[in-house]
Design a protein around this motif. Structure first.
Motif: not given
Length: 137
Positions: A73-91
Motif C-alpha cells: 500500500t505504501a509503495l503503490d506508485e498509483l497511490r503516489a501519483a494520486l498524492r502528487t496531484e493532491l499536493n499540486s492542488a495544495d500548492a
C-alpha cells in the motif's frame, strides 16, 4: 454607460461585457465544482487498499492477497501519483485564491471610488496577498 439626468443607461457594449463576465464566472464555478469532486475522489482513492491487477506480469491470474499489504500500500506508485496531484492542488490553490481575492478587492475599490467613498484596503495578511486587477494599488 450613458448618464442622462436622473438615470443611467447601459450601451450594448456594456451589456456584452457583463454577459462575458457572467459566463466566465459560471465557468469558474463549474471548474471549482469539478475540482471539489476530483479532490474528494482522489482523497478517497488514496486511502483505499491497493489495486490488484487481474493478471500478473507473466500472464497468470493474480492472487488477491498481497504478501505484505502495508508495504504494498505504501509503495503503490498509483497511490503516489494520486498524492502528487493532491499536493499540486495544495500548492496551486493559494495562488488562485490570491488572484480571485485581489480581483475582488480591486473591483471593490473601484466601486467605492465611483460611489465617492474612500476605498478600503483588503489584506488577508498571507504571503500570497497581492493586488491583481486594473484598479489595484
Amino acid at each position: 454607460m450613458i448618464a442622462g439626468g436622473d438615470h443611467v443607461t447601459y450601451s450594448p457594449d456594456h451589456v456584452a461585457v457583463g454577459k462575458q463576465t457572467e459566463a466566465l464566472l459560471a465557468a469558474l464555478n463549474d471548474a471549482i465544482s469539478d475540482l471539489r469532486q476530483l479532490v474528494s475522489a482522489l482523497e478517497d482513492a488514496s486511502t483505499m487498499p491497493a489495486r490488484v491487477p487481474d493478471v500478473d506480469t507473466d500472464g497468470r491470474h493474480a492472487t488477491r492477497q498481497p504478501g505484505r499489504p502495508t508495504e504494498k500500500t505504501a509503495l503503490d506508485e498509483l497511490r503516489a501519483a494520486l498524492r502528487t496531484e493532491l499536493n499540486s492542488a495544495d500548492a496551486m490553490l493559494p495562488r488562485v485564491i490570491a488572484i480571485v481575492r485581489g480581483l475582488s478587492a480591486s473591483m471593490d475599490r473601484a466601486l467605492a471610488r465611483w460611489e465617492g467613498e474612500e476605498p478600503v484596503l483588503h489584506h488577508s495578511g498571507g504571503p500570497d496577498d497581492h493586488s491583481y486587477g486594473s484598479a489595484g494599488h
